[in-house]
Design a protein around this motif. Structure first.
Motif, PDB file in Angstrom:
ATOM      1  N   GLU A 259       0.899   4.496  -2.755  1.00 43.89           N
ATOM      2  CA  GLU A 259       0.367   5.836  -2.517  1.00 43.89           C
ATOM      3  C   GLU A 259       1.088   6.259  -3.141  1.00 43.89           C
ATOM      4  N   GLY A 260       3.000   6.363  -3.151  1.00 39.98           N
ATOM      5  CA  GLY A 260       3.283   7.556  -3.631  1.00 39.98           C
ATOM      6  C   GLY A 260       3.184   7.381  -4.994  1.00 39.98           C
TER       7      GLY A 260
ATOM      8  N   GLN B 159       0.775  -1.043   0.094  1.00 42.16           N
ATOM      9  CA  GLN B 159      -0.072   0.121  -0.043  1.00 42.16           C
ATOM     10  C   GLN B 159       0.509   0.895  -0.083  1.00 42.16           C
ATOM     11  N   ARG B 160       1.745   1.184   0.551  1.00 46.06           N
ATOM     12  CA  ARG B 160       2.855   1.988   0.713  1.00 46.06           C
ATOM     13  C   ARG B 160       3.421   2.944  -0.185  1.00 46.06           C
TER      14      ARG B 160
ATOM     15  N   THR C   1       1.525   8.691  -8.649  1.00 41.47           N
ATOM     16  CA  THR C   1       0.449   9.469  -9.222  1.00 41.47           C
ATOM     17  C   THR C   1       0.177   8.343 -10.437  1.00 41.47           C
TER      18      THR C   1
END
Length: 76
Positions: free
Chosen positions: A6-7, A2-3, A9
């Motif tokens: 999230e970063g 998930q990390r 785009t």
């Protein structure tokens, strides 16, 4: 995981390469391949292929007149 997601785009894929660049390179490759295919397949061929190879009048004699060559007043 998930990390990592999230970063990102929307303009980047999972490798960090901008999606627009990937699509651009793909489009250029397709255009080059299409142009090459057109030149080799549609634009190719020689003028000899357009001319019939059979004689147009098989019983006739094909003659030319005489040719005189004169160079510096000397006839060959």
């Amino acid at each position: 995981e998930q990390r990592r997601v999230e970063g990102l785009t929307e303009s980047e894929d999972s490798d960090g390469i901008p999606t627009v660049a990937v699509y651009g390179v793909t489009l250029v490759g397709i255009l080059i391949a299409g142009a090459l295919a057109y030149v080799l397949l549609a634009g190719g061929g020689s003028a000899a292929e357009d001319v019939k190879t059979e004689p147009h009048s098989s019983g006739s004699v094909h003659e030319h007149g005489t040719m005189n060559v004169t160079i510096d007043g000397r006839t060959l």
